[in-house]
Design a protein around this motif. Structure first.
Motif, PDB file in Angstrom:
ATOM      1  N   ASP A 171       0.837  -1.194   0.000  1.00 57.53           N
ATOM      2  CA  ASP A 171       0.000   0.000   0.000  1.00 57.53           C
ATOM      3  C   ASP A 171       0.876   1.250   0.000  1.00 57.53           C
ATOM      4  O   ASP A 171       1.880   1.325   0.716  1.00 57.53           O
ATOM      5  CB  ASP A 171      -0.908   0.026   1.234  1.00 57.53           C
ATOM      6  CG  ASP A 171      -2.121  -0.875   1.062  1.00 57.53           C
ATOM      7  OD1 ASP A 171      -2.202  -1.544   0.021  1.00 57.53           O
ATOM      8  OD2 ASP A 171      -2.969  -0.907   1.977  1.00 57.53           O
ATOM      9  N   ALA A 172       0.514   2.217  -0.782  1.00 53.39           N
ATOM     10  CA  ALA A 172       1.242   3.484  -0.766  1.00 53.39           C
ATOM     11  C   ALA A 172       0.956   4.213   0.538  1.00 53.39           C
ATOM     12  O   ALA A 172      -0.169   4.184   1.031  1.00 53.39           O
ATOM     13  CB  ALA A 172       0.804   4.336  -1.959  1.00 53.39           C
ATOM     14  N   PRO A 173       1.963   4.847   1.131  1.00 54.47           N
ATOM     15  CA  PRO A 173       1.720   5.598   2.369  1.00 54.47           C
ATOM     16  C   PRO A 173       0.672   6.681   2.140  1.00 54.47           C
ATOM     17  O   PRO A 173       0.638   7.313   1.087  1.00 54.47           O
ATOM     18  CB  PRO A 173       3.092   6.214   2.682  1.00 54.47           C
ATOM     19  CG  PRO A 173       4.084   5.386   1.914  1.00 54.47           C
ATOM     20  CD  PRO A 173       3.361   4.916   0.691  1.00 54.47           C
ATOM     21  N   THR A 174      -0.165   6.869   3.125  1.00 55.68           N
ATOM     22  CA  THR A 174      -1.195   7.897   3.023  1.00 55.68           C
ATOM     23  C   THR A 174      -0.950   8.964   4.078  1.00 55.68           C
ATOM     24  O   THR A 174      -0.513   8.652   5.194  1.00 55.68           O
ATOM     25  CB  THR A 174      -2.595   7.303   3.226  1.00 55.68           C
ATOM     26  OG1 THR A 174      -2.650   6.659   4.518  1.00 55.68           O
ATOM     27  CG2 THR A 174      -2.909   6.267   2.160  1.00 55.68           C
ATOM     28  N   PRO A 175      -1.233  10.219   3.761  1.00 57.67           N
ATOM     29  CA  PRO A 175      -1.060  11.268   4.761  1.00 57.67           C
ATOM     30  C   PRO A 175      -2.108  11.117   5.857  1.00 57.67           C
ATOM     31  O   PRO A 175      -3.167  10.531   5.634  1.00 57.67           O
ATOM     32  CB  PRO A 175      -1.276  12.558   3.965  1.00 57.67           C
ATOM     33  CG  PRO A 175      -2.131  12.145   2.803  1.00 57.67           C
ATOM     34  CD  PRO A 175      -1.717  10.739   2.474  1.00 57.67           C
ATOM     35  N   PRO A 176      -1.830  11.626   7.048  1.00 53.60           N
ATOM     36  CA  PRO A 176      -2.826  11.548   8.129  1.00 53.60           C
ATOM     37  C   PRO A 176      -4.119  12.218   7.690  1.00 53.60           C
ATOM     38  O   PRO A 176      -4.107  13.223   6.975  1.00 53.60           O
ATOM     39  CB  PRO A 176      -2.164  12.320   9.285  1.00 53.60           C
ATOM     40  CG  PRO A 176      -0.692  12.292   8.970  1.00 53.60           C
ATOM     41  CD  PRO A 176      -0.596  12.288   7.485  1.00 53.60           C
ATOM     42  N   PRO A 177      -5.263  11.658   8.084  1.00 57.17           N
ATOM     43  CA  PRO A 177      -6.534  12.250   7.657  1.00 57.17           C
ATOM     44  C   PRO A 177      -6.762  13.600   8.307  1.00 57.17           C
ATOM     45  O   PRO A 177      -6.308  13.857   9.418  1.00 57.17           O
ATOM     46  CB  PRO A 177      -7.573  11.227   8.147  1.00 57.17           C
ATOM     47  CG  PRO A 177      -6.913  10.560   9.318  1.00 57.17           C
ATOM     48  CD  PRO A 177      -5.465  10.496   8.972  1.00 57.17           C
ATOM     49  N   ARG A 178      -7.438  14.451   7.578  1.00 55.88           N
ATOM     50  CA  ARG A 178      -7.833  15.741   8.137  1.00 55.88           C
ATOM     51  C   ARG A 178      -8.937  15.501   9.146  1.00 55.88           C
ATOM     52  O   ARG A 178      -9.872  14.750   8.906  1.00 55.88           O
ATOM     53  CB  ARG A 178      -8.318  16.653   7.014  1.00 55.88           C
ATOM     54  CG  ARG A 178      -8.764  18.016   7.453  1.00 55.88           C
ATOM     55  CD  ARG A 178      -9.202  18.822   6.229  1.00 55.88           C
ATOM     56  NE  ARG A 178      -9.806  20.080   6.612  1.00 55.88           N
ATOM     57  CZ  ARG A 178     -10.366  20.913   5.751  1.00 55.88           C
ATOM     58  NH1 ARG A 178     -10.377  20.606   4.454  1.00 55.88           N
ATOM     59  NH2 ARG A 178     -10.898  22.052   6.165  1.00 55.88           N
ATOM     60  N   GLU A 179      -8.826  16.103  10.287  1.00 56.61           N
ATOM     61  CA  GLU A 179      -9.836  15.926  11.331  1.00 56.61           C
ATOM     62  C   GLU A 179     -10.893  17.024  11.262  1.00 56.61           C
ATOM     63  O   GLU A 179     -10.579  18.156  10.899  1.00 56.61           O
ATOM     64  CB  GLU A 179      -9.168  15.914  12.716  1.00 56.61           C
ATOM     65  CG  GLU A 179      -8.256  14.720  12.955  1.00 56.61           C
ATOM     66  CD  GLU A 179      -8.991  13.394  12.935  1.00 56.61           C
ATOM     67  OE1 GLU A 179     -10.219  13.383  13.216  1.00 56.61           O
ATOM     68  OE2 GLU A 179      -8.364  12.373  12.622  1.00 56.61           O
ATOM     69  N   PRO A 180     -12.151  16.684  11.620  1.00 56.14           N
ATOM     70  CA  PRO A 180     -12.610  15.342  11.960  1.00 56.14           C
ATOM     71  C   PRO A 180     -12.879  14.521  10.709  1.00 56.14           C
ATOM     72  O   PRO A 180     -13.360  15.042   9.705  1.00 56.14           O
ATOM     73  CB  PRO A 180     -13.914  15.604  12.716  1.00 56.14           C
ATOM     74  CG  PRO A 180     -14.457  16.859  12.097  1.00 56.14           C
ATOM     75  CD  PRO A 180     -13.248  17.687  11.743  1.00 56.14           C
ATOM     76  N   ALA A 181     -12.556  13.235  10.766  1.00 51.65           N
ATOM     77  CA  ALA A 181     -12.836  12.333   9.658  1.00 51.65           C
ATOM     78  C   ALA A 181     -14.009  11.440  10.046  1.00 51.65           C
ATOM     79  O   ALA A 181     -13.991  10.830  11.114  1.00 51.65           O
ATOM     80  CB  ALA A 181     -11.606  11.478   9.343  1.00 51.65           C
ATOM     81  N   PRO A 182     -15.047  11.362   9.227  1.00 47.77           N
ATOM     82  CA  PRO A 182     -16.239  10.604   9.610  1.00 47.77           C
ATOM     83  C   PRO A 182     -15.989   9.098   9.569  1.00 47.77           C
ATOM     84  O   PRO A 182     -15.164   8.598   8.808  1.00 47.77           O
ATOM     85  CB  PRO A 182     -17.265  11.013   8.548  1.00 47.77           C
ATOM     86  CG  PRO A 182     -16.431  11.345   7.340  1.00 47.77           C
ATOM     87  CD  PRO A 182     -15.168  11.955   7.879  1.00 47.77           C
TER      88      PRO A 182
END
Length: 462
Positions: free
Chosen positions: A100-111
């Motif tokens: 899996d390609a690294p993903t950036p941290p999700p923007r909060e709030p994430a549903p």
């Protein structure tokens, strides 16, 4: 301790948005750290905590039986894991992220959850229905392709669970396709249905497409009373639908909306659910929106009925113990504290209506000047983060006193904005269900007038 395994209706998955494992179950999501994910992935219904700790110690330093046992005990207390050898293997597919390609941290709030209101069409005429009374704006339903795009965008946002509801979602000829698409995305799918029409072939197709859980609405334990509320002879067909769901191995929740007419039969309702082999029974007092609000005076239980229902719910829990999870949702109009509606406005859940309106909660469409946007005009992610409607009551900065200075503001999030609007005319007011609200007495006056109206008006599609 016997072998540890997942309980019915629980699935281990990997959330690529948050880059962490998660346990998905009928009404929620539990995010895990990597160590907990490794423990759960070894739960196969056979191996004990000691076995799992020994296995983990081969790859990780400092693993103790006590820590593994404490984690599994906590998950068992949440009814996610069974420790008696009856659970299912968790598997490791959900944790296989190699490549899996690294993903950036999700923007909060994430549903975490999406309520997909596929249609407001329904064969039943329930007087407590929370869907809008005026339905003309919702007749142009999203197409299959549009719903698939919504699911794609929801998954990219971080949603892990989709509740397919209505109306009656079985009236959508593309329901199986939508379930299959949700499964391909890794979403946990929960079908909320009246059971009408739920054919043997349709149920088999849904199970084959990967449906995770079925939530069946039943109106009462008394057949004649149930059929009267439904507006047709539906009770027997619902019981058949429950039996077919169990025969197909689908985890089953029985959902019953409580009101003045059936709340006195709570124990009989619990007996019915247990007899059907349900895994869960959800007993929720009427939420007074849509037709429910229109019929509020006739549906409202008395304080004595509510007090008895609370005692009966505890009795039912004692009767059925671990075999039937009983969820009892208290009556707002008889409370001193508000419930944390949607776990906070624009925080963890969102709703998409049949016409594509994106809403922070099921009833938010009634609020004035909210600035509701539609998924046909703007991507779901932009609506979630940037729209006026989702930001209007997000967080705590909007709160007036007493909410602003309340120690529980991060617990109940000020309560329900729609209920505040209905009682006070101001959606920013403190939920009148709170005893600290200046309008609490208005709520109690409505509750005191229980049963004073004429017979409730059945839901109509016109």
């Amino acid at each position: 301790m016997s072998g540890a395994g997942l309980r019915a209706g629980v699935r281990l998955a990997y959330d690529r948005v948050r880059a962490r494992p998660a346990l998905l179950y009928p009404e929620g999501v539990l995010l895990l750290n990597d160590t907990a994910g490794q423990v759960v992935s070894r739960c196969d219904g056979v191996h004990t905590a000691a076995d799992i700790a020994e296995d983990l110690a081969r790859d990780y330093d400092g693993v103790s039986v006590e820590e593994v046992g404490a984690l599994l005990g906590d998950l068992a207390g949440r009814r996610l894991v069974a420790l008696d050898g009856t659970g299912r293997p968790a598997g490791t597919a959900g944790l296989d992220t190699a490549g899996d390609a690294p993903t950036p941290p999700p923007r909060e709030p994430a549903p975490l959850g999406l309520l997909a209101e596929l249609t407001y069409r329904c064969p039943l005429h329930c007087t407590y229905c929370s869907n809008p009374v005026e339905l003309s704006a919702y007749r142009e339903e999203l197409t299959t392709a549009e719903w698939c795009r919504v699911l794609d965008e929801a998954r990219d946002l971080g949603v892990l669970q989709v509740h397919l509801s209505g109306g009656e979602p079985m009236l959508r000829p593309d329901l199986v396709d939508l379930v299959a698409h949700a499964r391909a995305l890794g979403l946990y799918s929960n079908l909320v249905t009246s059971g009408i029409p739920l054919s043997e072939a349709g149920l088999a197709a849904l199970a084959g497409a990967g449906l995770d859980h079925l939530q069946l609405s039943i109106q009462d334990a008394e057949p004649a009373a149930a059929d009267e509320v439904a507006g047709l002879r539906a009770h027997g067909r619902k019981l058949d639908a429950a039996r077919r769901a169990r025969a197909h191995g689908l985890p089953l929740t029985v959902n019953v909306v409580l009101h003045r007419g059936n709340v006195g039969r709570l124990l009989a309702i619990a007996e019915l659910a247990a007899g059907l082999g349900a895994d869960r029974l959800e007993l929720a007092h009427t939420q007074f929106y849509g037709w429910g609000l229109r019929n509020r005076a006739a549906l409202m239980p008395t304080p004595e009925q509510v007090a008895t229902a609370q005692r009966d719910a505890e009795t039912a829990r004692a009767w059925y113990g671990d075999a039937l999870e009983l969820v009892y949702v208290a009556a707002d109009y008889h409370a001193d504290r508000p419930k944390p509606c949607m776990s906070g406005w624009g925080a963890r859940q969102l709703v998409v209506a049949p016409n594509g309106d994106a809403l922070p909660c099921l009833a938010a469409g009634q609020l004035p000047d909210l600035g509701i946007e539609n998924v046909r005009s703007r991507p779901l992610g932009e609506i979630w983060y940037s729209s006026a409607s989702f930001n209007r009551f997000r967080g705590t900065g909007w709160m007036p006193d007493p909410c602003r200075s309340c120690a529980l503001r991060e617990v109940d999030f000020g309560g329900c904005r729609c209920q505040a609007y209905q009682i006070t005319g101001d959606p920013a007011a403190t939920d009148p269900a709170c005893s600290l609200s200046a309008h609490h007495e208005r709520l109690t006056r409505v509750a005191a007038a229980a049963g004073t109206a004429a017979a409730p008006v059945p839901r109509r599609m016109a």
